[in-house]
Design an enzyme around this catalytic site. Sequence first.
Site, PDB file in Angstrom:
ATOM      1  N   LEU A  51       0.826  -1.220   0.000  1.00  0.00           N
ATOM      2  CA  LEU A  51       0.000   0.000   0.000  1.00  0.00           C
ATOM      3  C   LEU A  51       0.852   1.258   0.000  1.00  0.00           C
ATOM      4  CD1 LEU A  51      -2.735  -0.987   2.630  1.00  0.00           C
ATOM      5  CD2 LEU A  51      -3.064  -0.721   0.166  1.00  0.00           C
ATOM      6  N   PHE A  53       8.114   3.736   9.563  1.00  0.00           N
ATOM      7  CA  PHE A  53       8.151   2.468  10.286  1.00  0.00           C
ATOM      8  C   PHE A  53       8.644   1.351   9.372  1.00  0.00           C
ATOM      9  CE2 PHE A  53       6.249  -1.414  11.880  1.00  0.00           C
ATOM     10  CZ  PHE A  53       6.358  -1.308  13.258  1.00  0.00           C
ATOM     11  N   LYS A  91       1.622  -3.297   8.831  1.00  0.00           N
ATOM     12  CA  LYS A  91       2.847  -2.487   8.873  1.00  0.00           C
ATOM     13  C   LYS A  91       3.998  -3.392   9.297  1.00  0.00           C
ATOM     14  CE  LYS A  91       2.773   1.507  10.948  1.00  0.00           C
ATOM     15  NZ  LYS A  91       2.484   2.582  11.939  1.00  0.00           N
ATOM     16  N   ASP A 135       2.582  13.253  17.575  1.00  0.00           N
ATOM     17  CA  ASP A 135       2.908  13.307  16.146  1.00  0.00           C
ATOM     18  C   ASP A 135       1.638  13.454  15.308  1.00  0.00           C
ATOM     19  OD1 ASP A 135       4.625  13.388  13.987  1.00  0.00           O
ATOM     20  OD2 ASP A 135       4.697  11.203  13.728  1.00  0.00           O
TER      21      ASP A 135
END
Length: 422
Positions: A124, A129, A145, A241
């Site tokens: 994607l 990360f 992820k 963040d």
Amino acid sequence: MVPQAWLVVIGISVGLALGILIAFLVFRGIRWYRKRAHLRRCANEHSIPSTTLPIRTNGLGTSTEFSASLTNSITIEGSEQLHKSSQLSWWKSQNKDCIASASGILRYSYKDIQKATQNFTTILGQGSFGPVYKATLNPGEVAVKVLASDSKQGEKEFQTEVSLLGRLHHRNLVNLVGYCVDKGQHMLIYEFMSNGSLANLLYGEGERILSWDERLQIALDISHGIEYLHEGAVPPVIHRDLKSANILLDRSMRAKVADFGLSKEEVFDGRNSGLKGTYGYIDPVYISTNNFTMKSDIYSFGIIIFELITSIHPQQNLMEYINLASMSHDGVDEILDKKLVGECNVDEVRGLASIAHKCLHKLPRKRPSIAEVSQAILKLKQRRLAKVDTMSFASRDFSRAVSRIEDQQVELRKMASLKESE
């Protein structure tokens, strides 16, 4: 008199007995110590300190929030220290594969993820990360992820996300479905957000244009997510963040806050850990003091609101445009996204900009709380809906009046034709 030889035998026997007893006690002590160390290492798997914590039901499509008071079933020496320390510090000192099963987060094997992602071919995107893949796990689509193998900071973020999202759940936070720690790989599995990030919608090359209605709703959704972190979570959580790239949208275009890798509980030990965040969204006070607070999150949210209004990225001198616009009442009209010109109510734009300006106040103590921001955006939306309803009623009244006039005209024509026939 007892012979001296017997005294020697008795002394030796007593000595042996004492030696055996001491050896047994030492053996039992070692076993007890190892057992206690094991319990400490997996404390979060077997019990939760006696307190009221938000408990979550993880999985796709879940959106239930509730709290429960749980009491330790096992007494562990030093439990007060464990209670006071954050789950992040527990991660640092304990076995990283020992993740709290009480959180309800599912653990998947490497083979499960490999199959679900079609051998990691359905990519994607790429984040700080690591790569993100689309996958299909029962009962639906998810995003995976994968921590880059050379990312030391990423491993800390992985630990933080699992420990925090294991106890946080809200309809405006991205739901953590599961995780994988297998074959040297660290992966996080989230619900799939089909409309991607707010940043991609605002700055991407796609044809999708966010309407003013959608932007106003997105601002409200984000505020509700932050409000849960600041005022609903126990203990409160500071995101650290907030940015448009970390705001994801589902198939219904409802916004959810994502990426908690840099987040901290408000009761964290307070030690400085270096400047964290993303350029353009960082509170200037945080830069000068290295002290990040909830009001720093408010500042970042103010930047996001102006992104929604202008479609100007913070790294493209957004603050300069904001400062110029603040010099006059209608200054924001000049920096309004060109795609919205003529498609929205200018008074509503000015109202939302006013809220954002308060979030960006130079003095943190003068910035509003997230609850105040949420209420202000909600009132703005409610006023808009009330106007739409009023216009709708007026339109229906006008339509009925026109219809009556047409009916009367028909009747007059009939009467005229009858007179002519006579």
